[in-house]
Design an enzyme around this catalytic site. Sequence first.
Site, PDB file in Angstrom:
ATOM      1  CE1 TYR A 185      31.383  26.300 -18.058  1.00  0.00           C
ATOM      2  CE2 TYR A 185      33.616  26.794 -17.353  1.00  0.00           C
ATOM      3  CZ  TYR A 185      32.325  27.216 -17.645  1.00  0.00           C
ATOM      4  OH  TYR A 185      31.995  28.533 -17.514  1.00  0.00           O
TER       5      TYR A 185
ATOM      6  CG  ASP B 273      27.910  19.933 -13.445  1.00  0.00           C
ATOM      7  OD1 ASP B 273      28.848  20.704 -13.723  1.00  0.00           O
ATOM      8  OD2 ASP B 273      26.723  20.156 -13.766  1.00  0.00           O
TER       9      ASP B 273
ATOM     10  CE  LYS C 287      24.790  23.479 -20.349  1.00  0.00           C
ATOM     11  NZ  LYS C 287      25.225  24.648 -21.118  1.00  0.00           N
TER      12      LYS C 287
HETATM   13  P1  KE4 Z   1      26.160  28.132 -16.745  1.00  0.00           P
HETATM   14  O1  KE4 Z   1      26.676  28.951 -15.556  1.00  0.00           O
HETATM   15  O2  KE4 Z   1      26.873  28.485 -18.033  1.00  0.00           O
HETATM   16  O3  KE4 Z   1      24.639  28.189 -16.863  1.00  0.00           O
HETATM   17  O4  KE4 Z   1      26.485  26.596 -16.437  1.00  0.00           O
HETATM   18  C1  KE4 Z   1      27.797  26.216 -16.161  1.00  0.00           C
HETATM   19  C2  KE4 Z   1      27.955  24.734 -16.457  1.00  0.00           C
HETATM   20  C3  KE4 Z   1      28.029  23.844 -15.398  1.00  0.00           C
HETATM   21  N1  KE4 Z   1      28.157  22.519 -15.618  1.00  0.00           N
HETATM   22  C4  KE4 Z   1      28.202  22.015 -16.875  1.00  0.00           C
HETATM   23  C5  KE4 Z   1      28.339  20.538 -17.071  1.00  0.00           C
HETATM   24  C6  KE4 Z   1      28.123  22.885 -17.997  1.00  0.00           C
HETATM   25  O5  KE4 Z   1      28.184  22.367 -19.247  1.00  0.00           O
HETATM   26  C7  KE4 Z   1      28.000  24.267 -17.784  1.00  0.00           C
HETATM   27  C8  KE4 Z   1      27.942  25.252 -18.920  1.00  0.00           C
HETATM   28  N2  KE4 Z   1      28.160  24.728 -20.219  1.00  0.00           N
HETATM   29  C9  KE4 Z   1      28.749  25.634 -21.195  1.00  0.00           C
HETATM   30  C10 KE4 Z   1      28.828  24.903 -22.532  1.00  0.00           C
HETATM   31  N3  KE4 Z   1      29.728  23.812 -22.466  1.00  0.00           N
HETATM   32  C11 KE4 Z   1      28.032  26.928 -21.280  1.00  0.00           C
HETATM   33  C12 KE4 Z   1      28.283  27.722 -22.543  1.00  0.00           C
HETATM   34  C13 KE4 Z   1      29.019  29.001 -22.245  1.00  0.00           C
HETATM   35  O6  KE4 Z   1      29.878  28.993 -21.349  1.00  0.00           O
HETATM   36  O7  KE4 Z   1      28.678  30.011 -22.922  1.00  0.00           O
END
Ligand code: KE4
Length: 428
Positions: free
Chosen positions: A143, A238, A266
């Site tokens: 993701y 990523d 994060k």
């Molecule tokens: P954000 O746009 O949510 O800040 O980041 C996206 C993203 C990009 N790349 C990786 C490897 C990520 O894990 C994420 C976001 N992670 C999720 C949890 N697995 C965010 C939690 C959510 O969607 O509420």
Amino acid sequence: MGEQSERLFGRATQVIPGGVNSPVRAFRSVGIDPFFVDRGEGARLIDVDGKSYIDYVMSWGALILGHAHPAVVRAVTEAAGRGASYGAPTGQEVELAELVVDMIPSIDRVRFVNSGTEATMSAIRLARAFTGRDLVLKFAGCYHGHADSFLVQAGSGVATLGLPDSPGVPAALAELTLTVSFNDLDAVRRVAREHGDRLACVIVEPVVGNAGFIPPADDFLAGLRQSCDETGALLIFDEVMTGFRVGPAGAQGRFGIRPDLTTLGKVVGGGLPVGAFGGRADVMDLVAPAGPVYQAGTLSGNPLAMAAGITQLLYLRETRPWDALERHGRMLVEGIREAAATAGVDVWGGALGGMWGYHFTAGPVRSFDDARRADPDVFRRFFLACLAEGVYLPQSPYEACFVSTAHTGADLAETLGVVGGAFQGVAA
Ligand code: KE4
């Protein structure tokens, strides 16, 4: 859930889609309504009904120092007194950028944004501009946020909700995203043979967290690096989840691979909205205003987020907690494995730095397909049994777990006690 949470959820669903601002928070995969949080304290969350949970979600990985760390609170409070946002450059942005460049050797230049999604979206635009090519290769179950190009066989919330992809993504765009199985170098080489001259980039979670925890096979990341060198595609790590989480230089530092671009989120923001993309100077200098690739953001680099990020990274660079965090993660995986064995349930899992995870299957789990062999009903019952006893694990088998420097030996012992009792009545 408690009465106050129920009441808030009833109000929330009237004014917010599904009552939450991010799908995974809705607890749909475990069939209950979400609790609403009043505050965080170190390793714990306290909900609006006063129930306390030992937290292994940690804002999905951002809070490596735990909730409301005194140093982070002081830094943000002090910054707030000087103004929340200027829309003009500040010294704090330079300080955090210099920290990122210092800690991650592959990054010569970095641009701050407000989320991981913005970081990855910008990184593939930049890769397409640098190479003059259109195709993006990603991996099933990974993701990279919710930008259109990534919502193809994605992990995390997309997988949790059982969505193969998302409506609203034009087929013409989705066709530019190729997806193969994580850890499958033969599939990567096939794509390179068939499409290599059209490939702009390969984007990968170097340690997968969004299909549950899946580490790379020994030769996988080096194989990606070689394939990109041969085709001219850019390699994008990523590291939104793994950056500063699995080690001081993220997964690239652990595995000794130098990507062309890295995305961060994060931990780099200390719990405030920060994403970042960075890498080779010759690539990054295409980003506006240095170059023609447009990218912008009103709140990018805002002083509150920079203060939180600087404080958290400086604390990590000074205390270097990753070995201890990894030991704690391994203890938790072993505890789950031992408890599950009493109910005849297999567990495959592991830990890297402050990131860990488990799958209710014999394994090995090397791909999203392997992860989907785990028993979702055993997961649901295990999750609910732990939550009832005040241990909050990620509410989806397609998420990773996180431990922080605020988790004490007593917290871990209490967690292992809860885990030990969580399989009573969970027949395999
Ligand atoms: P954000 O746009 O949510 O800040 O980041 C996206 C993203 C990009 N790349 C990786 C490897 C990520 O894990 C994420 C976001 N992670 C999720 C949890 N697995 C965010 C939690 C959510 O969607 O509420």
